[in-house]
Every structure is written in C-alpha cells, then in structure tokens.
Design an enzyme around this catalytic site. Structure first.
Site, PDB file in Angstrom:
ATOM      1  N   TYR A  49     105.836  40.664  60.043  1.00  0.00           N
ATOM      2  CA  TYR A  49     104.745  41.633  59.869  1.00  0.00           C
ATOM      3  C   TYR A  49     104.437  42.398  61.153  1.00  0.00           C
ATOM      4  CZ  TYR A  49     103.849  38.888  55.585  1.00  0.00           C
ATOM      5  OH  TYR A  49     103.968  38.230  54.390  1.00  0.00           O
ATOM      6  N   HIS A 107     110.629  32.345  55.490  1.00  0.00           N
ATOM      7  CA  HIS A 107     110.093  33.511  54.780  1.00  0.00           C
ATOM      8  C   HIS A 107     110.915  33.854  53.527  1.00  0.00           C
ATOM      9  CE1 HIS A 107     107.724  37.451  55.722  1.00  0.00           C
ATOM     10  NE2 HIS A 107     107.807  37.270  54.430  1.00  0.00           N
TER      11      HIS A 107
HETATM   12  N1  LIG Z   1     106.179  35.535  51.517  1.00  0.00           N
HETATM   13  C1  LIG Z   1     106.451  36.778  51.187  1.00  0.00           C
HETATM   14  O1  LIG Z   1     107.620  37.177  51.060  1.00  0.00           O
HETATM   15  C2  LIG Z   1     105.325  37.744  50.954  1.00  0.00           C
HETATM   16  C3  LIG Z   1     105.578  38.964  50.306  1.00  0.00           C
HETATM   17  C4  LIG Z   1     104.495  39.812  50.078  1.00  0.00           C
HETATM   18  C5  LIG Z   1     103.219  39.451  50.495  1.00  0.00           C
HETATM   19  N2  LIG Z   1     103.005  38.271  51.169  1.00  0.00           N
HETATM   20  C6  LIG Z   1     101.668  37.864  51.652  1.00  0.00           C
HETATM   21  O2  LIG Z   1     100.731  38.000  50.591  1.00  0.00           O
HETATM   22  C7  LIG Z   1      99.690  38.889  50.988  1.00  0.00           C
HETATM   23  C8  LIG Z   1      99.125  39.639  49.807  1.00  0.00           C
HETATM   24  O3  LIG Z   1     100.103  40.366  49.103  1.00  0.00           O
HETATM   25  P1  LIG Z   1     100.224  41.965  49.158  1.00  0.00           P
HETATM   26  O4  LIG Z   1      99.647  42.481  50.413  1.00  0.00           O
HETATM   27  O5  LIG Z   1     101.656  42.275  48.858  1.00  0.00           O
HETATM   28  O6  LIG Z   1      99.413  42.469  47.880  1.00  0.00           O
HETATM   29  P2  LIG Z   1      97.999  42.143  47.178  1.00  0.00           P
HETATM   30  O7  LIG Z   1      97.204  41.204  47.972  1.00  0.00           O
HETATM   31  O8  LIG Z   1      98.320  41.805  45.758  1.00  0.00           O
HETATM   32  O9  LIG Z   1      97.322  43.573  47.135  1.00  0.00           O
HETATM   33  C9  LIG Z   1      96.838  44.228  48.280  1.00  0.00           C
HETATM   34  C10 LIG Z   1      96.254  45.564  47.838  1.00  0.00           C
HETATM   35  O10 LIG Z   1      95.152  45.350  46.969  1.00  0.00           O
HETATM   36  C11 LIG Z   1      93.992  45.996  47.474  1.00  0.00           C
HETATM   37  N3  LIG Z   1      92.828  45.149  47.197  1.00  0.00           N
HETATM   38  C12 LIG Z   1      92.500  43.968  47.797  1.00  0.00           C
HETATM   39  N4  LIG Z   1      91.378  43.463  47.250  1.00  0.00           N
HETATM   40  C13 LIG Z   1      90.976  44.336  46.308  1.00  0.00           C
HETATM   41  C14 LIG Z   1      89.895  44.365  45.410  1.00  0.00           C
HETATM   42  N5  LIG Z   1      88.987  43.391  45.372  1.00  0.00           N
HETATM   43  N6  LIG Z   1      89.782  45.445  44.591  1.00  0.00           N
HETATM   44  C15 LIG Z   1      90.692  46.431  44.612  1.00  0.00           C
HETATM   45  N7  LIG Z   1      91.748  46.459  45.426  1.00  0.00           N
HETATM   46  C16 LIG Z   1      91.906  45.417  46.263  1.00  0.00           C
HETATM   47  C17 LIG Z   1      94.239  46.163  48.947  1.00  0.00           C
HETATM   48  O11 LIG Z   1      93.518  47.279  49.397  1.00  0.00           O
HETATM   49  P3  LIG Z   1      92.705  47.327  50.796  1.00  0.00           P
HETATM   50  O12 LIG Z   1      93.616  46.799  51.851  1.00  0.00           O
HETATM   51  O13 LIG Z   1      92.373  48.749  50.937  1.00  0.00           O
HETATM   52  O14 LIG Z   1      91.512  46.453  50.670  1.00  0.00           O
HETATM   53  C18 LIG Z   1      95.744  46.398  48.996  1.00  0.00           C
HETATM   54  O15 LIG Z   1      96.061  47.752  48.714  1.00  0.00           O
HETATM   55  C19 LIG Z   1     100.383  39.770  52.040  1.00  0.00           C
HETATM   56  O16 LIG Z   1      99.454  40.500  52.810  1.00  0.00           O
HETATM   57  C20 LIG Z   1     101.173  38.754  52.797  1.00  0.00           C
HETATM   58  O17 LIG Z   1     100.327  38.032  53.680  1.00  0.00           O
HETATM   59  C21 LIG Z   1     104.048  37.399  51.370  1.00  0.00           C
END
Ligand SMILES: NC(=O)c1ccc[n+]([C@@H]2O[C@H](COP(=O)([O-])OP(=O)(O)OC[C@H]3O[C@@H](n4cnc5c(N)ncnc54)[C@H](OP(=O)(O)O)[C@@H]3O)[C@@H](O)[C@H]2O)c1
Length: 274
Positions: A49, A107
């Site tokens: 990241y 990862h």
């Molecule tokens: N291990 C892996 O390969 C892997 C892959 C992907 C992700 N991850 C981890 O999982 C975490 C979360 O996944 P992600 O970032 O892919 O997607 P996510 O958490 O499903 O979605 C994030 C999005 O949703 C919005 N959001 C958050 N809370 C909200 C709410 N209450 N209402 C409306 N919109 C909302 C955020 O906007 P705002 O930011 O504007 O609030 C952002 O645009 C990552 O940050 C990372 O740490 C791990």
C-alpha cells in the site's frame, strides 16, 4: 464505542478494522489518526500500500498506546523467499515505527512460492517476538489444505467477502479450525451503498445500505470486516454498524443471503484460481 473482539487460541482481534488501501500522504495519515480518535483499534495495512510510514505516524500522533492497537501488515508475493520476506517484515516494522505486528500476512500466493520455507520464516519471526501471529490472504481452499498438510494453522485468512460474494467454502474451512476470516472489500468497494435490498432493510433502522452490509458481516461468528473509510462520516457510520448487527432480524438476514453472490471486485492477473 466499545468494539467487540473475536477470540481464538491464536488471536484476539477487534471485530471491525480500518482498511487503509489508498489512504496515503498527509490526508491518508489524517484519516487513520481520525479513526483512532473515533475509537478504531484495528488497522490493516500492507507493504504494497506504500502507506506504512503514514500509518506509523498516525499511530504516534493519535496518542493511543501501541499495545491498545491491533496492527496488521502484509508481505507482497514477490518477496516470499526467506531473505526478501524477512527484509520486508523488518522494513514494515521500521516504517510503522513499532517493534512488533499483531498479525503478518502473506498478501497473495504465487504458484512458484516455497510455502513451507515462507511459513518457517513467519514462525521464526513469531518466536522472536516480531509478530504475534501470522496468516494468509487470498488463499483458496486448495492452498489452505496445503498449509494444513504442512501441519500448520494460520491465525487468519483475509479474503474478499461481502453481501454480493459467497465465501461459503472458505468459511466452512476456517470455522472448525478457529481461523479468523477477515472480510476485505466488505462494502464491495463502495458498490453496496446503492443496493436496493440493503437500502430497504436499512430504512427500518435509520441506517444506510452500507451499514446493513457491514452489520450482516459483523453478526457472523469468526468474521472480521475491515472497511476502508476516509472521512469522519463514513468511519463513524461503519462503527455504528456494530449495534445494528444485533438488530437485524432473521428475515433481514435471509433477504441479504438471497442476493447474488458471484460479484468479485478484486481480480488482479496474478490471483489464484478461486
Ligand atoms: N488482502 C488483500 O488482497 C486486500 C485487497 C483489497 C482490500 N484489502 C483491505 O481491505 C480494505 C477494505 O477494502 P477496499 O478498500 O477494497 O473496499 P471497501 O472497504 O469495500 O470500500 C471502500 C469504499 O467504500 C466507501 N465507504 C466506506 N464506508 C462507507 C459508508 N459507510 N458509506 C458509504 N461508503 C462508504 C469508501 O469511501 P471513503 O473512503 O470516501 O469513506 C471507499 O470508497 C482495504 O483498504 C485493505 O486494507 C485487502
């Protein structure tokens, strides 16, 4: 807000974490710091990241004691040979300005990896106190079985999991073995905010579709969602999904269970065959 924990023989982990993918630079740092002020005590980052320095700065600036925070980082799939893996961990610790991680994950798997060799390094790091627990991410059942065949049990498996993607097979694998399933992209990267079924359920409780999506995950034993949220509004909304989880009725849950479950958001070309 008091965040409940999931407790297993290998891990005590806050039931809701803050994802930090794409939280970078001064603004990202401010977001993480803000989340800690709001009460988050579980932060998910990764070497890939490129934000571990910001996360480390945010932890220091928040004034929250390191011991009160559950901190996860991950090693990228190109660094799974023993020496690069160890260097990656040391680098993460240095950038995060801490002497241990609560959880350290592989990862992504790669077909070429020496799984046994990598796990050996993770276990040595645990014995040395550099990590409290190790786990894997993006491992399908076939690879979880390979880990087990080596006589090992990861503390956690982090995979994409949300109301539009089933993880039934991996949950069935993890639950009896007390492996925590961390749900990444639990809001389908924001897509769930427009889901009509979730929005309709939310209306009954004065909650949003996204909050209902998180509540559905939060009520599942052994599941820990890690939504990424950058603003105070969304960070707080996601914390407020915790009490909502207890309010969902069997009917609500059945309606969410019945949504299509085949929508994977994260599919890089190096992903394993699911
Ligand atoms: N291990 C892996 O390969 C892997 C892959 C992907 C992700 N991850 C981890 O999982 C975490 C979360 O996944 P992600 O970032 O892919 O997607 P996510 O958490 O499903 O979605 C994030 C999005 O949703 C919005 N959001 C958050 N809370 C909200 C709410 N209450 N209402 C409306 N919109 C909302 C955020 O906007 P705002 O930011 O504007 O609030 C952002 O645009 C990552 O940050 C990372 O740490 C791990």
């Amino acid at each position: 807000m008091n965040i409940p924990v999931e407790k297993t023989p290998r891990l005590t982990i806050p039931k809701l974490g803050l994802g930090t993918w794409q939280l970078r630079d001064a603004e990202g740092q401010k977001s993480v710091e803000n989340a800690l002020r709001l009460g988050y005590r579980h932060i998910d980052t990764a070497a890939r990241y490129g934000n571990e320095a910001e996360v480390g700065n945010a932890i220091q600036a928040s004034g929250v004691a390191r011991g009160d925070i559950f901190l996860t980082s991950k090693v990228w799939w190109e660094n799974l040979e023993p020496e690069p893996l160890y260097r990656s961990l040391e680098n993460s610790l240095s950038l995060l300005k801490t002497d241990y991680l609560d959880l350290f994950l592989i990862h992504w798997p790669t077909p070429a990896m020496d799984l046994e060799g990598a796990i050996k390094v993770l276990k040595a790091a645990k014995d040395a106190g550099q990590i409290r627990a190790w786990g894997v991410s993006n491992f399908p059942v076939k690879l979880m079985k390979q880990v087990e065949d080596l006589g090992e049990t990861p503390a956690a498996l982090q995979v994409e999991y949300h109301a539009l993607l089933s993880q039934a097979a991996l949950l069935e694998w993890c639950r009896p073995r007390q492996i925590v399933l961390e749900a990444y992209s639990p809001l389908a990267q924001g897509k769930l905010q427009d889901n009509e079924t979730l929005a309709k359920i939310g209306e009954k409780y004065g909650a949003s579709a996204s909050q209902v999506a998180l509540a559905w995950l939060l009520r599942q034993p052994g599941v820990v969602p890690i939504p990424k949220a950058s603003s105070t509004r969304t960070q707080q909304a996601n914390l407020d999904a915790i009490p909502l989880a207890a309010k969902l009725t069997a009917e609500d849950v059945a309606a969410i269970d019945a949504l299509p479950k085949d929508q994977r958001m994260v599919k890089p070309d190096f992903a394993p065959e699911w």
